[in-house]
Design an enzyme around this catalytic site. Structure first.
Site, PDB file in Angstrom:
ATOM      1  N   ARG A  39       0.825  -1.217   0.000  1.00 35.17           N
ATOM      2  CA  ARG A  39       0.000   0.000   0.000  1.00 35.17           C
ATOM      3  C   ARG A  39       0.855   1.262   0.000  1.00 35.17           C
ATOM      4  NH1 ARG A  39      -5.125  -1.673   3.916  1.00 35.17           N
ATOM      5  NH2 ARG A  39      -6.503  -2.271   2.198  1.00 35.17           N
ATOM      6  N   LYS A 205     -15.797 -17.514   3.654  1.00 35.75           N
ATOM      7  CA  LYS A 205     -17.237 -17.569   3.944  1.00 35.75           C
ATOM      8  C   LYS A 205     -18.100 -16.987   2.843  1.00 35.75           C
ATOM      9  CE  LYS A 205     -16.818 -17.291   8.937  1.00 35.75           C
ATOM     10  NZ  LYS A 205     -17.030 -16.441  10.110  1.00 35.75           N
ATOM     11  N   GLY A 358      -7.909  -8.585   0.243  1.00 34.09           N
ATOM     12  CA  GLY A 358      -6.591  -8.535   0.863  1.00 34.09           C
ATOM     13  C   GLY A 358      -5.835  -9.847   0.753  1.00 34.09           C
ATOM     14  N   GLY A 381     -12.260  -4.690   1.920  1.00 32.97           N
ATOM     15  CA  GLY A 381     -13.699  -4.415   2.079  1.00 32.97           C
ATOM     16  C   GLY A 381     -14.217  -3.436   1.035  1.00 32.97           C
TER      17      GLY A 381
HETATM   18  P1  ADP Z   1      -9.994 -11.996   0.560  1.00 32.04           P
HETATM   19  O1  ADP Z   1      -9.243 -11.329   1.699  1.00 32.04           O
HETATM   20  O2  ADP Z   1      -9.145 -12.163  -0.654  1.00 32.04           O
HETATM   21  O3  ADP Z   1     -11.309 -11.331   0.286  1.00 32.04           O
HETATM   22  P2  ADP Z   1     -11.163 -13.939   2.346  1.00 32.04           P
HETATM   23  O4  ADP Z   1     -10.738 -13.117   3.522  1.00 32.04           O
HETATM   24  O5  ADP Z   1     -12.606 -14.031   2.052  1.00 32.04           O
HETATM   25  O6  ADP Z   1     -10.351 -13.485   1.044  1.00 32.04           O
HETATM   26  O7  ADP Z   1     -10.678 -15.439   2.545  1.00 32.04           O
HETATM   27  C1  ADP Z   1      -9.344 -15.776   2.774  1.00 32.04           C
HETATM   28  C2  ADP Z   1      -9.232 -16.892   3.765  1.00 32.04           C
HETATM   29  O8  ADP Z   1      -9.998 -18.011   3.383  1.00 32.04           O
HETATM   30  C3  ADP Z   1      -7.817 -17.362   3.896  1.00 32.04           C
HETATM   31  O9  ADP Z   1      -7.333 -17.079   5.189  1.00 32.04           O
HETATM   32  C4  ADP Z   1      -7.905 -18.871   3.636  1.00 32.04           C
HETATM   33  O10 ADP Z   1      -7.099 -19.631   4.510  1.00 32.04           O
HETATM   34  C5  ADP Z   1      -9.358 -19.146   3.886  1.00 32.04           C
HETATM   35  N1  ADP Z   1      -9.808 -20.379   3.212  1.00 32.04           N
HETATM   36  C6  ADP Z   1      -9.823 -20.632   1.888  1.00 32.04           C
HETATM   37  N2  ADP Z   1     -10.233 -21.897   1.649  1.00 32.04           N
HETATM   38  C7  ADP Z   1     -10.465 -22.470   2.854  1.00 32.04           C
HETATM   39  C8  ADP Z   1     -10.896 -23.750   3.290  1.00 32.04           C
HETATM   40  N3  ADP Z   1     -11.161 -24.719   2.408  1.00 32.04           N
HETATM   41  N4  ADP Z   1     -11.026 -23.971   4.617  1.00 32.04           N
HETATM   42  C9  ADP Z   1     -10.749 -22.997   5.515  1.00 32.04           C
HETATM   43  N5  ADP Z   1     -10.342 -21.752   5.168  1.00 32.04           N
HETATM   44  C10 ADP Z   1     -10.203 -21.496   3.861  1.00 32.04           C
HETATM   45  C1  3PG Z   2      -8.587  -2.314   4.951  1.00 30.08           C
HETATM   46  O1  3PG Z   2      -7.487  -2.766   5.318  1.00 30.08           O
HETATM   47  O2  3PG Z   2      -9.472  -3.011   4.432  1.00 30.08           O
HETATM   48  C2  3PG Z   2      -8.812  -0.833   5.057  1.00 30.08           C
HETATM   49  O3  3PG Z   2      -7.641  -0.177   5.457  1.00 30.08           O
HETATM   50  C3  3PG Z   2      -9.976  -0.512   5.977  1.00 30.08           C
HETATM   51  O4  3PG Z   2      -9.693  -0.931   7.295  1.00 30.08           O
HETATM   52  P1  3PG Z   2     -10.896  -1.176   8.311  1.00 30.08           P
HETATM   53  O5  3PG Z   2     -11.617  -2.419   7.857  1.00 30.08           O
HETATM   54  O6  3PG Z   2     -10.273  -1.307   9.662  1.00 30.08           O
HETATM   55  O7  3PG Z   2     -11.827   0.004   8.211  1.00 30.08           O
HETATM   56 MG    MG Z   3      -9.465 -11.477   3.846  1.00 30.15          MG
END
Ligand code: ADP
Ligand code: 3PG
Ligand code: MG
Length: 403
Positions: A39, A205, A358, A381
């Site tokens: 970033r 999820k 992320g 987000g």
């Molecule tokens: P992003 O940050 O790209 O939007 P998410 O936060 O929704 O993605 O999901 C990422 C997480 O999902 C990772 O920490 C990964 O370990 C978890 N994940 C992916 N597949 C599985 C699985 N089959 N079982 C448990 N966790 C999983």
């Molecule tokens: C992020 O890392 O998604 C942004 O910096 C926003 O952070 P926040 O979810 O704590 O508002």
């Molecule tokens: Mg994530």
């Protein structure tokens, strides 16, 4: 309504007073220094442009979620140091969020110089969007630049409030170059994608991404679902998922989506399982119908990888959000790494490719293909909300182009 951008302002706009710039420098720290500078690197062109315009910049950002009070481990000081190193120009750190100390430091800035104020979330007024706090920043100058796409979904004092405050006193609030780039690429994907348009969703999820799944389902030619998200669809198909991460209460939703999507929706046909999700676990690849009651699904299987990358090969627009497995563990990383390569190959074949989220952005870097993706969003987000069709308060509050 299109918003004003930095490029719309004449150089004379920066001649007097201070330019207030909001970045999203919310970055993981380890042992007091920046652990991932993605970033920071993303705002270097903006810093260079502001330097070229001889702007005197007060940079604002949040870091983590300190809950409205100072937290020593969440100071932006190490971020200022790293930003100075990366930009090759000193970015002075000022340990105040607002008030006389910040004002004095701002007055001392020369043309083209920049300082970084302390974490905006050290004050409670940041997240409550306190008009007094927003007004104190707006009092510094008459130009506000929001380049914090990652925080644009938050209506906070340093994103939304300050933009309105600057405008209400006759100043201008504009989008920075990174913000513009994010809105352009994500906008292209959501408005008029070249077809076939293939979206890949994964991650932990469904519940966190329902709005995105529903919004995309209407627009894509193909929706590929992997990661733990797929497990809930497996349940909806009546399959065994063992001890895998599932969301039982979302099974009816998954069933409805399966019906609505028909053959546009593609799920893994095989999965990589183990006794537990651990680095040390021995893994097996099984057909999705052969998951046992004590298995845990940690990744998609090799046949699914082939199926998904073949679907990507013919695409002209690709959107990817959410890893295909627990890519943080080497034994469950292959599906995500192969998918990242598939998206990169689609770019080489002429597709516009956009990655949001992320963890997905981290996976793209881990796979070493970041340079081969058209656009890797800096927003987590924020990119999800944008893709779900929500408007972003940090963008809405900026000056309209016709103003
Ligand atoms: P992003 O940050 O790209 O939007 P998410 O936060 O929704 O993605 O999901 C990422 C997480 O999902 C990772 O920490 C990964 O370990 C978890 N994940 C992916 N597949 C599985 C699985 N089959 N079982 C448990 N966790 C999983
Ligand atoms: C992020 O890392 O998604 C942004 O910096 C926003 O952070 P926040 O979810 O704590 O508002
Ligand atoms: Mg994530």
């Amino acid at each position: 309504m299109p918003k004003k951008s930095l490029a719309d302002l004449p150089a004379s706009a920066f001649a007097d007073g201070v330019t207030v710039v909001r970045f999203d420098l919310n970055t993981p720290l380890e042992n007091g220094s920046v652990a991932d500078d993605t970033r920071l690197r993303a705002v270097l062109p903006t810093l260079a442009a502001l330097h070229g315009l001889e702007a005197r910049c007060v940079l604002l950002s949040h870091l983590g979620r300190p809950g409205g009070q100072p937290a020593p481990g969440l100071s932006l000081r190490p971020v200022a140091e790293r930003l100075s190193e990366l930009s090759g120009r000193r970015v002075e750190f000022v340990p105040a969020v607002e008030g006389p100390e910040l004002e004095a430091a701002a007055l001392g800035l020369g043309p083209g110089e920049a300082l970084l104020a302390e974490n905006t979330r050290f004050l409670p007024g940041e997240t409550t969007n306190d008009p007094a706090l927003a007004g104190s920043w707006a009092g510094l100058g008459s130009v506000y630049v929001n380049d914090a796409f990652g925080a644009a979904h938050r209506a906070h004092a340093s994103t939304e409030g300050v933009a309105r405050a600057v405008r209400s006193k006759g100043g201008t609030a504009v989008a920075g170059p990174l913000m513009e780039r994010e809105l352009r690429f994500l906008g292209e994907v959501t408005s008029e994608p070249a077809r076939p348009f293939v979206a890949v969703l994964g991650g932990a999820k469904i519940s966190g991404k329902i709005d995105v799944v529903e919004a995309l389902l209407e627009r894509v030619d193909r929706l590929i679902i992997g990661g733990a998200m797929a497990n809930t669809f497996f349940l909806a198909l009546g399959l065994e998922t063992g001890n895998s991460l599932v969301e039982e209460d979302r099974v009816p939703l998954a069933r409805t989506l399966l019906e609505r999507a028909g053959d546009r929706l593609m799920l893994p046909i095989d999965v990589r399982v183990a006794d537990a999700l651990s680095d040390a676990a021995t893994v097996r690849d099984v057909e999705r119908a052969h998951v046992g009651p004590s298995d845990v699904i940690g990744d998609i299987g090799p046949r699914s990888v082939r199926l998904f990358t073949e679907a990507l090969a013919g695409a002209r627009t690709v959107l990817w959000n959410g890893p295909m497995g627990v890519f943080e563990m080497a034994n469950f990383a292959a599906g995500t790494v192969e998918l990242a390569r598939g998206v990169a190959d689609a770019t080489s074949a002429g597709a516009l490719t956009v990655v949001g989220g992320g963890d997905s952005a981290a996976a793209v870097r881990a796979a070493g293909v970041e340079e081969r993706i058209s656009h890797v969003s800096t927003g987590g987000g924020a990119s999800l909300e944008f893709l779900a069709g929500a408007s972003l308060p940090g963008v809405e509050a900026l000056s309209d182009r016709e103003d």
